[in-house]
Design a protein around this motif. Structure first.
Motif, PDB file in Angstrom:
ATOM      1  N   SER A  34      71.145 111.296 -18.921  1.00  0.00           N
ATOM      2  CA  SER A  34      70.051 111.662 -19.832  1.00  0.00           C
ATOM      3  C   SER A  34      70.218 110.927 -21.159  1.00  0.00           C
ATOM      4  O   SER A  34      69.230 110.513 -21.785  1.00  0.00           O
ATOM      5  CB  SER A  34      69.976 113.174 -20.038  1.00  0.00           C
ATOM      6  OG  SER A  34      71.256 113.718 -20.208  1.00  0.00           O
ATOM      7  N   TYR A  85      67.616 108.913 -23.793  1.00  0.00           N
ATOM      8  CA  TYR A  85      67.480 109.207 -25.228  1.00  0.00           C
ATOM      9  C   TYR A  85      67.813 107.960 -26.048  1.00  0.00           C
ATOM     10  O   TYR A  85      67.177 107.687 -27.066  1.00  0.00           O
ATOM     11  CB  TYR A  85      68.422 110.326 -25.682  1.00  0.00           C
ATOM     12  CG  TYR A  85      68.298 111.620 -24.911  1.00  0.00           C
ATOM     13  CD1 TYR A  85      67.116 111.963 -24.265  1.00  0.00           C
ATOM     14  CD2 TYR A  85      69.369 112.515 -24.850  1.00  0.00           C
ATOM     15  CE1 TYR A  85      67.018 113.146 -23.555  1.00  0.00           C
ATOM     16  CE2 TYR A  85      69.277 113.702 -24.155  1.00  0.00           C
ATOM     17  CZ  TYR A  85      68.100 114.020 -23.501  1.00  0.00           C
ATOM     18  OH  TYR A  85      68.006 115.181 -22.813  1.00  0.00           O
ATOM     19  N   GLY A 129      57.129 109.763 -28.725  1.00  0.00           N
ATOM     20  CA  GLY A 129      57.204 110.579 -27.516  1.00  0.00           C
ATOM     21  C   GLY A 129      55.927 110.497 -26.703  1.00  0.00           C
ATOM     22  O   GLY A 129      55.949 110.451 -25.468  1.00  0.00           O
ATOM     23  N   MET A 184      55.576 116.126 -22.068  1.00  0.00           N
ATOM     24  CA  MET A 184      56.888 115.530 -21.832  1.00  0.00           C
ATOM     25  C   MET A 184      57.379 114.661 -22.990  1.00  0.00           C
ATOM     26  O   MET A 184      58.573 114.385 -23.106  1.00  0.00           O
ATOM     27  CB  MET A 184      56.887 114.714 -20.526  1.00  0.00           C
ATOM     28  CG  MET A 184      56.048 113.459 -20.582  1.00  0.00           C
ATOM     29  SD  MET A 184      55.859 112.668 -18.968  1.00  0.00           S
ATOM     30  CE  MET A 184      57.149 111.426 -19.035  1.00  0.00           C
ATOM     31  N   HIS A 205      57.857 115.560 -25.812  1.00  0.00           N
ATOM     32  CA  HIS A 205      58.756 116.323 -26.690  1.00  0.00           C
ATOM     33  C   HIS A 205      60.187 115.830 -26.641  1.00  0.00           C
ATOM     34  O   HIS A 205      60.977 116.113 -27.536  1.00  0.00           O
ATOM     35  CB  HIS A 205      58.714 117.813 -26.332  1.00  0.00           C
ATOM     36  CG  HIS A 205      57.444 118.470 -26.754  1.00  0.00           C
ATOM     37  ND1 HIS A 205      56.646 117.949 -27.760  1.00  0.00           N
ATOM     38  CD2 HIS A 205      56.812 119.590 -26.318  1.00  0.00           C
ATOM     39  CE1 HIS A 205      55.586 118.724 -27.918  1.00  0.00           C
ATOM     40  NE2 HIS A 205      55.658 119.724 -27.044  1.00  0.00           N
ATOM     41  N   VAL A 206      60.513 115.096 -25.586  1.00  0.00           N
ATOM     42  CA  VAL A 206      61.858 114.546 -25.484  1.00  0.00           C
ATOM     43  C   VAL A 206      62.171 113.642 -26.680  1.00  0.00           C
ATOM     44  O   VAL A 206      63.331 113.422 -27.028  1.00  0.00           O
ATOM     45  CB  VAL A 206      62.025 113.786 -24.152  1.00  0.00           C
ATOM     46  CG1 VAL A 206      61.225 112.505 -24.162  1.00  0.00           C
ATOM     47  CG2 VAL A 206      63.483 113.493 -23.870  1.00  0.00           C
ATOM     48  N   LEU A 250      64.701 114.729 -29.144  1.00  0.00           N
ATOM     49  CA  LEU A 250      66.099 114.407 -28.868  1.00  0.00           C
ATOM     50  C   LEU A 250      66.419 112.980 -29.279  1.00  0.00           C
ATOM     51  O   LEU A 250      67.520 112.682 -29.740  1.00  0.00           O
ATOM     52  CB  LEU A 250      66.402 114.612 -27.382  1.00  0.00           C
ATOM     53  CG  LEU A 250      66.228 116.057 -26.932  1.00  0.00           C
ATOM     54  CD1 LEU A 250      66.304 116.165 -25.420  1.00  0.00           C
ATOM     55  CD2 LEU A 250      67.293 116.931 -27.580  1.00  0.00           C
TER      56      LEU A 250
END
Ligand SMILES: Nc1ncnc2c1ncn2[C@@H]1O[C@H](COP(=O)(O)OP(=O)(O)O)[C@@H](O)[C@H]1O
Ligand SMILES: [Mg+2]
Lengths: 300, 238
Positions: free
Chosen positions: A20, A24, A46, A226, A228-229, A232
């Protein structure tokens, strides 16, 4: 928890965290390269990521196109969209007044626009899954279990990071981008085409975001939320130092690994606060981020 | 001598602040022309309008007889005008080498660029010693030298110099102006902005004096240097 289980969890957490984290890291890279040159945190990054995945899905669902057409088309679409936004919208906003807050608002506007666009297609009404090019057969590394897809994600992401590194450090265009980020006035005075370089950075950022989206899409259920990642990825950028490309990569892996370790050792519900805690820790202990340069006084 | 650059009635403003009004000046090929004036008179603005960093609100700028009004800053560099900005506008986190290479950004002749790096070392030997060092770690004088060398890397026909003496010791000022003269003798035309009037009049052939964004006075440097009234009125009587 005995030490054997602890060791197993540790391995699994790090392995999943690298997977992951690589996504990011790519997204953080995309954010930081824009910030370094345009001094705008792109809050639509995003949604750009999300739209890239939906653009691919759109071509698959409505036109039944093969992946070897879909992937380049989605990448190209994202690159073109980013360049268009920079040249068509952002440049005008900057010229009109150029207050940083106006530019930020323009990126927020873009994020709403993109989500609206996806809703228009109807594809966003239900969560979707994205076909995987690589099998999800399990692979054991040490005691950690990953899939072939996971390995493909990490491999591709690292290759993209290496390409970005080489581009920035060893090409004429890369040197122009670094120069623009360091000193825009001097960049103009040595003959760098400022407009073209800005457009190039935004296009490149779109490309990197789109690649990260297509990498992770088969692993998740796609929804218009999605993007919203990116939170991070912002966390990763802050941890690494907001003006450092290597920092963005480091931050991405740190956030990914931290998240997974917290999930395994603490609880799944604690995952969401991990990036926040990482940001707080960095802001207090090393405000410029792990690899960020010394904070500089800006001339007004 | 044929005219290399001329400004005709050039005006410029920052929002509502009028910085230049109807500035006309002419730089003949091969000359050193000085542009003098107090702090805030509009000297840097004049250079930045020429370099297309600041838009003009009126007038005409001709380089080799052709208007550069519609050009972008990089196109002006390509046409043959390079600026040494005031302050220390180096690429701080880059090496001296990269700074010089960026000066040659628009050139594709690798051999010529390598020759010009050597030429820069001939003018400024200290840059050879600092070649791999980060520009931000150089002293003020060394950064000024790097800026001049970087601008020369574009092989400009016209060099715009913005206060090269600023913040330097008298000895260093002497040295830098010696090199500026050599650069001119080697074939580069120079438009020199200065507050150090004595030095500037000493090395230029013609001078313009800016006051509140207007040309208040102009003439051959030698006669301005001899004219006590002009010195007292516009240049603080140095
Ligand atoms: N970026 C800017 N924004 C607003 N006003 C400016 C700017 N730069 C210069 N000025 C104003 O324009 C005038 C001329 O400035 P400048 O050309 O820098 O003068 P000089 O170089 O002769 O000291 C001054 O009144 C200055 O305050
Ligand atoms: Mg000035």
């Amino acid at each position: 928890m005995d030490s054997e289980v602890l060791f197993l969890f540790l391995q699994q957490g790090i392995a999943s965290g690298i997977v992951s984290g690589s996504v990011y890291a790519l997204l953080a890279l995309a954010i930081v390269m824009i910030f370094k040159t345009s001094e705008v945190p792109n809050f639509a990054q995003g949604e750009v990521f999300m739209v890239a995945a939906y653009a691919a899905l759109f071509l698959i669902v409505f036109y039944g196109l093969p992946m070897w057409v879909v992937i380049p088309a989605a990448l190209l679409f994202t690159v073109a969209g980013m360049m268009l936004f920079e040249a068509g919208i952002l440049r005008r906003v900057k010229k009109a007044l150029g207050e940083p807050v106006n530019l930020v608002i323009a990126t927020l506007g873009l994020s709403f626009l993109l989500r609206g666009l996806v809703r228009q297609t109807g594809l966003g009404d239900t969560p979707r899954s994205f076909p995987s090019l690589v099998s999800t057969d399990p692979v054991q590394i040490g005691q950690a279990m990953l899939t072939r897809l996971d390995l493909a994600i990490v491999g591709t992401a690292v290759a993209v990071m290496a390409a970005v590194f080489l581009l920035f450090n060893f090409t004429r265009a890369g040197r122009a981008m670094r120069a623009l980020g360091m000193n825009p006035k001097a960049a103009a005075l040595v003959g760098i085409d400022i407009r073209r370089t800005h457009a190039f950075v935004w296009g490149l950022s779109g490309l990197v975001s789109a690649i990260s989206a297509l990498l992770i899409a088969p692993k998740i259920l796609m929804t218009p939320e999605m993007g919203h990642v990116a939170i991070l990825a912002f966390a990763a950028a802050i941890v690494g130092g907001f003006n450092s490309l290597p920092g963005a990569v480091l931050g991405g892996f740190i956030i990914g690994i931290a998240e997974n370790l917290v999930g395994l050792f603490v609880s799944a519900s604690a995952i969401v606060v991990t990036p926040f805690l990482a940001i707080m820790a960095v802001l207090v202990l090393r405000p410029q981020g792990l690899l960020g340069g010394r904070p500089q006084m800006r001339k007004v | 001598m044929p005219e290399l650059l001329s400004l005709r009635d050039v005006s410029a403003a920052y929002g509502r602040i009028q910085a230049l009004s109807h500035v006309s000046l002419s730089v003949p090929e091969g000359a050193i022309v000085a542009l003098l004036g107090a702090n805030g008179a509009g000297k840097s603005t004049t250079l930045n309008v020429i370099s297309r960093l600041v838009p003009q609100s009126g007038g005409e700028i001709l380089f080799r007889g052709a208007s550069i009004a519609a050009r972008a800053s990089h196109e002006v560099v390509r046409a043959g005008i390079a600026q040494v900005p005031e302050g220390r506008e180096v690429f701080r986190e880059m090496s001296v080498r990269e700074n010089l290479e960026l000066g040659a950004h628009l050139r594709r002749d690798a051999r010529g660029v390598a020759e010009d790096v050597e030429r820069a070392f001939a003018y400024f030997p200290v840059l050879r010693e600092r070649y791999r060092q980060r520009a931000g770690t150089l002293s003020g004088g060394e950064q000024q030298m790097l800026l001049i060398a970087r601008a020369l890397m574009a092989r400009p026909a016209l060099l715009l110099l913005d206060e090269p003496s600023l913040g330097l010791s008298p000895l260093l000022v002497q040295q830098i102006f010696g090199i500026i003269r050599r650069i001119n003798e080697d074939g580069t035309t120079i438009l020199l902005v200065e507050q150090n009037v004595g030095v500037a009049l000493g090395c230029s052939s013609y001078a313009y004096i800016l006051e509140n964004g207007e040309i208040a006075h102009h003439g051959p440097s030698a006669s301005l240097a001899a004219d006590g009234a002009v010195q007292n009125a516009y240049l603080g009587g140095h």
